[in-house]
Scaffold this motif. Structure first.
Motif, PDB file in Angstrom:
ATOM      1  N   LEU A 247     -35.063  31.591 -54.792  1.00  0.00           N
ATOM      2  CA  LEU A 247     -35.389  30.279 -55.339  1.00  0.00           C
ATOM      3  C   LEU A 247     -34.871  30.119 -56.759  1.00  0.00           C
ATOM      4  O   LEU A 247     -34.376  29.057 -57.145  1.00  0.00           O
ATOM      5  CB  LEU A 247     -36.903  30.066 -55.300  1.00  0.00           C
ATOM      6  CG  LEU A 247     -37.504  29.732 -53.934  1.00  0.00           C
ATOM      7  CD1 LEU A 247     -39.018  29.674 -54.026  1.00  0.00           C
ATOM      8  CD2 LEU A 247     -36.961  28.395 -53.427  1.00  0.00           C
ATOM      9  N   ILE A 248     -34.982  31.201 -57.559  1.00  0.00           N
ATOM     10  CA  ILE A 248     -34.465  31.142 -58.929  1.00  0.00           C
ATOM     11  C   ILE A 248     -32.963  30.907 -58.920  1.00  0.00           C
ATOM     12  O   ILE A 248     -32.435  30.012 -59.605  1.00  0.00           O
ATOM     13  CB  ILE A 248     -34.818  32.433 -59.690  1.00  0.00           C
ATOM     14  CG1 ILE A 248     -36.328  32.534 -59.918  1.00  0.00           C
ATOM     15  CG2 ILE A 248     -34.083  32.487 -61.029  1.00  0.00           C
ATOM     16  CD1 ILE A 248     -36.777  33.836 -60.530  1.00  0.00           C
ATOM     17  N   ALA A 249     -32.250  31.719 -58.121  1.00  0.00           N
ATOM     18  CA  ALA A 249     -30.801  31.573 -58.065  1.00  0.00           C
ATOM     19  C   ALA A 249     -30.399  30.221 -57.477  1.00  0.00           C
ATOM     20  O   ALA A 249     -29.494  29.545 -57.989  1.00  0.00           O
ATOM     21  CB  ALA A 249     -30.196  32.711 -57.241  1.00  0.00           C
ATOM     22  N   GLY A 250     -31.067  29.797 -56.400  1.00  0.00           N
ATOM     23  CA  GLY A 250     -30.727  28.523 -55.780  1.00  0.00           C
ATOM     24  C   GLY A 250     -30.993  27.346 -56.703  1.00  0.00           C
ATOM     25  O   GLY A 250     -30.184  26.404 -56.783  1.00  0.00           O
ATOM     26  N   THR A 251     -32.138  27.397 -57.410  1.00  0.00           N
ATOM     27  CA  THR A 251     -32.447  26.311 -58.342  1.00  0.00           C
ATOM     28  C   THR A 251     -31.427  26.241 -59.464  1.00  0.00           C
ATOM     29  O   THR A 251     -30.946  25.160 -59.829  1.00  0.00           O
ATOM     30  CB  THR A 251     -33.850  26.505 -58.917  1.00  0.00           C
ATOM     31  OG1 THR A 251     -34.798  26.566 -57.841  1.00  0.00           O
ATOM     32  CG2 THR A 251     -34.214  25.373 -59.845  1.00  0.00           C
ATOM     33  N   ALA A 252     -31.074  27.402 -60.030  1.00  0.00           N
ATOM     34  CA  ALA A 252     -30.108  27.423 -61.133  1.00  0.00           C
ATOM     35  C   ALA A 252     -28.737  26.945 -60.671  1.00  0.00           C
ATOM     36  O   ALA A 252     -28.103  26.093 -61.314  1.00  0.00           O
ATOM     37  CB  ALA A 252     -30.023  28.830 -61.715  1.00  0.00           C
ATOM     38  N   VAL A 253     -28.264  27.487 -59.540  1.00  0.00           N
ATOM     39  CA  VAL A 253     -26.931  27.109 -59.052  1.00  0.00           C
ATOM     40  C   VAL A 253     -26.911  25.647 -58.610  1.00  0.00           C
ATOM     41  O   VAL A 253     -25.960  24.904 -58.908  1.00  0.00           O
ATOM     42  CB  VAL A 253     -26.515  28.045 -57.901  1.00  0.00           C
ATOM     43  CG1 VAL A 253     -25.208  27.573 -57.278  1.00  0.00           C
ATOM     44  CG2 VAL A 253     -26.361  29.470 -58.410  1.00  0.00           C
ATOM     45  N   GLY A 254     -27.944  25.214 -57.900  1.00  0.00           N
ATOM     46  CA  GLY A 254     -27.985  23.829 -57.440  1.00  0.00           C
ATOM     47  C   GLY A 254     -28.024  22.839 -58.586  1.00  0.00           C
ATOM     48  O   GLY A 254     -27.308  21.819 -58.581  1.00  0.00           O
ATOM     49  N   THR A 255     -28.869  23.116 -59.581  1.00  0.00           N
ATOM     50  CA  THR A 255     -28.940  22.222 -60.740  1.00  0.00           C
ATOM     51  C   THR A 255     -27.608  22.174 -61.475  1.00  0.00           C
ATOM     52  O   THR A 255     -27.135  21.098 -61.878  1.00  0.00           O
ATOM     53  CB  THR A 255     -30.056  22.680 -61.680  1.00  0.00           C
ATOM     54  OG1 THR A 255     -31.294  22.752 -60.951  1.00  0.00           O
ATOM     55  CG2 THR A 255     -30.217  21.726 -62.837  1.00  0.00           C
TER      56      THR A 255
END
Length: 690
Positions: A247-255
């Motif tokens: 979730l941390i990686a996905g949130t950072a990359v997605g944002t």
């Protein structure tokens, strides 16, 4: 203080501070970026590219490059002077002069000298250029010379380049300059862009540091409460660690992807488009940052609670695989051990009847060898009978029989002597020795039997000595307990008489008290030495300075030494000599040794105390002249209830040296006693502690 630091209100304020700092930093960066974008759209160029000086700015250098390219194109093209003037005004705000053959384009009459004296200038000639700005373009007048033959590629371009070279004259050039007054407008715009960027950068750094400080505070206090040191978990902490990290990686990359796509579209528009998406992007960034921060705090709470491994599917699976691998390895190892043990047992079972017992082994080897030689001789005898030569084989067989018989008889005699020796040892004749035995197994057996007799004799001597020491111990304890006890009974009986005066009663009570204290000290010493020699005494060893230990012991006994009319000679170095020992026990050792000097040293003599480093160890030595004839053995004086005064007329219990030696030994050191005439010497040695 803990209640304030860990309060929920302060935690909420810190969390909000992080989000506010992120939002303000995003708005500051967005507004600054929008301003630069507006200026770039208005001027058609970027005004600031992180240059340290205006002279190195791309804004200035690109203006000269654009002017040179326009003039170069106009010289060989069909541009009108009016059109050129408009283009030059839009791209280059300085003076220019260009000449190619008969064609001249200018807004000022310039000479090379005037150009070189300007604040900023560029001078182009065929095959060369000079200037005090950075110039990157290669497709200009400077390339119209023979060095670029074949550079243009196609035949048409080569022909055009050849025509240009043919039309060149010595005075052809392109001159561009910009005075300080002309550059001030550009300089002001560049400085404004620099100041805006630096101001925005400083604000972002300050906001970042504030957010970082608040986040570090949250890392320390998350999961903690003021009332205890427990780690309190929340619902989000039950997720697997891999889900949390994903979730941390996905949130950072997605944002980051959304912001990149939106800003890429903004580049195609103008600053108004950026203002339209700035606040939505900031809200998206703040929400993403809040989610990431909460997920990181969740990981932190799991780490504090030592439950990170339990919440990690990969680590749990890896731990389970490791346990299975270790269990499989142990099972294989045990299987191999059992297999090896079974093979060894089978091998031993096969050879046990013939080769394990040396008696059976030797007899079996002798029988096999004797039979083999006789069989060989018989075979030779039978084979040679027909040729009349069997007599030689017969004689060899007889000789072998006689030799074997002598060998067997000698071993039988040796075996009989061994049996006789064992009978005599069993009968108690421990000093009997087996000698002149045949070489081989019987000689080895004889040596073992002789060693057995020596060991039994030594064990008997030790047992006799132990019994004697027990008897002496009982006698000494009985004597040392009986003497003060008799005095206590006698003087207590006297106290029962009514005709005593108060002075006499006080004297008798004082004697009873003294004898009672002697009984108490004797009992305490006996208890201490029994504990340390039985291993029940716990030693708390630490790093001690031997010099400081001896100085403290002498300081505590200083008054008693003066009252004993003794002269003290001390040799203690200034530097530390560290040892590893129990401080309380070593203080008791020094107290006993110095007390013996006070009791048994001759008055008016000197007592020598020294501490030195010798052969990698630390040695403490005490020497004194005895006030009685020392006719005892130095090796036995440290035994329990062994006293130098054989008449037992002194107040000592005979336990002081025994306690000292036991304590020193328990701490890892050695205590030895030497007697030389009337000189009594005690030496304590420890390894130097590093």
């Amino acid at each position: 203080m803990k209640k304030v630091v860990r309060s929920p209100i302060l935690k909420g304020l810190a969390f909000a501070l992080c989000l506010v700092c992120v939002a303000m930093a995003a708005l500051t960066a967005g507004n600054t970026f929008g301003w630069f974008l507006d200026e770039a759209n208005e001027r058609g160029d970027q005004i600031y590219m992180l240059e340290s000086r205006f002279e190195n700015s791309q804004m200035l250098n690109r203006g000269f490059s654009a002017g040179a390219m326009l003039l170069d194109s106009a010289l060989v093209g069909n541009h009108s002077e009016k059109e050129l003037a408009q283009l030059m005004e839009d791209n280059f705000r300085g003076d220019y002069y260009a000449k190619l053959g008969d064609r001249v384009l200018k807004n000022a009459d310039l000479t090379e000298t005037e150009v070189r004296e300007s604040a900023f200038y560029l001078l182009l000639k065929p095959g060369d250029w000079e200037g005090n700005i950075t110039f990157y373009d290669d497709y200009l007048l400077s390339n119209w010379d023979a060095n670029y033959e074949g550079y243009w590629g196609s035949e048409e371009m080569e022909a055009a380049a050849a025509a240009r070279r043919a039309a060149l004259q010595p005075g052809d050039c392109i001159l561009l300059r910009m005075t300080d007054a002309q550059a001030n407008e550009l300089r002001a715009v560049w400085e404004e862009g620099r100041d805006r960027f630096n101001d925005a950068l400083m604000r972002v750094i300050v906001l970042f540091l504030l957010a970082l400080a608040a986040f570090i505070y949250l890392l320390f206090v998350t999961g903690r409460r003021a009332e205890d040191e427990e780690v309190y978990m929340v619902l989000i902490d039950r997720m697997f660690a891999e889900c949390n990290l994903a979730l941390i990686a996905g949130t950072a990359v997605g944002t980051a992807a959304v912001i990149f796509v939106v800003l890429d579209e903004v580049f195609m528009c103008d600053g108004m488009a950026l203002q339209a998406v700035l606040y939505p992007l900031t809200a998206l960034l703040v929400c993403a940052f809040a989610l990431v921060m909460e997920l990181i705090l969740s990981l932190t709470r799991n780490l504090k609670n030592h439950s990170f491994v339990q919440r990690s599917f990969i680590l749990r699976a890896g731990k389970w695989c490791w346990k299975m691998a270790v269990r499989a390895a142990k099972w294989c190892w045990e299987l191999l051990r059992k297999l090896g043990r079974a093979i060894g047992q089978a091998r031993d079972a096969v050879a046990s009847g013939l080769f394990r017992d040396y008696k059976v082994r030797n007899v079996a080897l002798l029988l096999l060898g004797y039979t083999a030689v006789l069989a060989f001789c018989a075979t030779m005898f039978g084979a040679m009978m027909d040729y009349g030569e069997g007599l030689l084989a017969f004689l060899l067989g007889v000789a072998w029989f006689i030799a074997a018989a002598g060998f067997v008889l000698k071993r039988v005699q040796g075996f009989d002597r061994i049996v006789e020796g064992l009978k005599r040892l069993r009968a108690g004749e421990l000093t009997y020795k087996l000698t002149d035995m045949p070489v081989g197994v019987l000689a080895s057996m004889a040596e073992d039997i002789n060693s057995l007799g020596d060991g039994m004799q030594a064990a008997l001597q030790n047992e006799i000595r132990a019994e004697r020491m027990k008897s002496e111990l009982i006698t000494n304890v009985s004597h040392d307990l009986k003497t003060p006890l008799t005095s206590i009974l006698n003087y207590s009986d006297l106290l029962c008489q009514e005709h005593l005066t108060p002075e006499e009663a006080n004297d008798y009570a004082k004697i009873i008290h003294q004898k009672g204290m002697r009984l108490k000290n004797l009992t305490s010493d006996l208890f201490d030495i029994s504990k340390v020699q039985s291993g029940a005494e716990q030693m708390i060893c630490e790093r001690l300075d031997a010099c400081t230990l001896v100085r403290q012991a002498l300081g505590e006994q200083d008054r008693a030494i003066e009252q004993g009319h003794l002269t003290l000679r001390v040799d203690i170095p200034e530097q530390e000599l560290p040892i590893w020992a129990d401080g309380r026990k070593m203080s008791r050792v020094m107290e006993n040794l110095i007390g013996n000097c006070l009791k048994y040293a001759m008055q008016g003599t000197r007592v020598f105390v020294s501490v030195r480093e010798r052969e990698g160890g630390v040695e403490i030595e005490l020497k004194n002249i005895a006030n009685y004839a020392m006719d005892f053995d130095a090796d036995t004086i440290t035994e329990r209830f062994t006293r130098g005064d054989a008449a037992r007329s002194t107040e000592g219990s005979g336990l002081g040296l025994a306690i000292a030696k036991s304590y020193v030994t328990a701490c890892g050191g050695t205590l030895s006693v030497d007697v030389d005439g009337d000189l009594f010497k005690v030496r304590i040695r420890f390894d130097r502690y590093v």
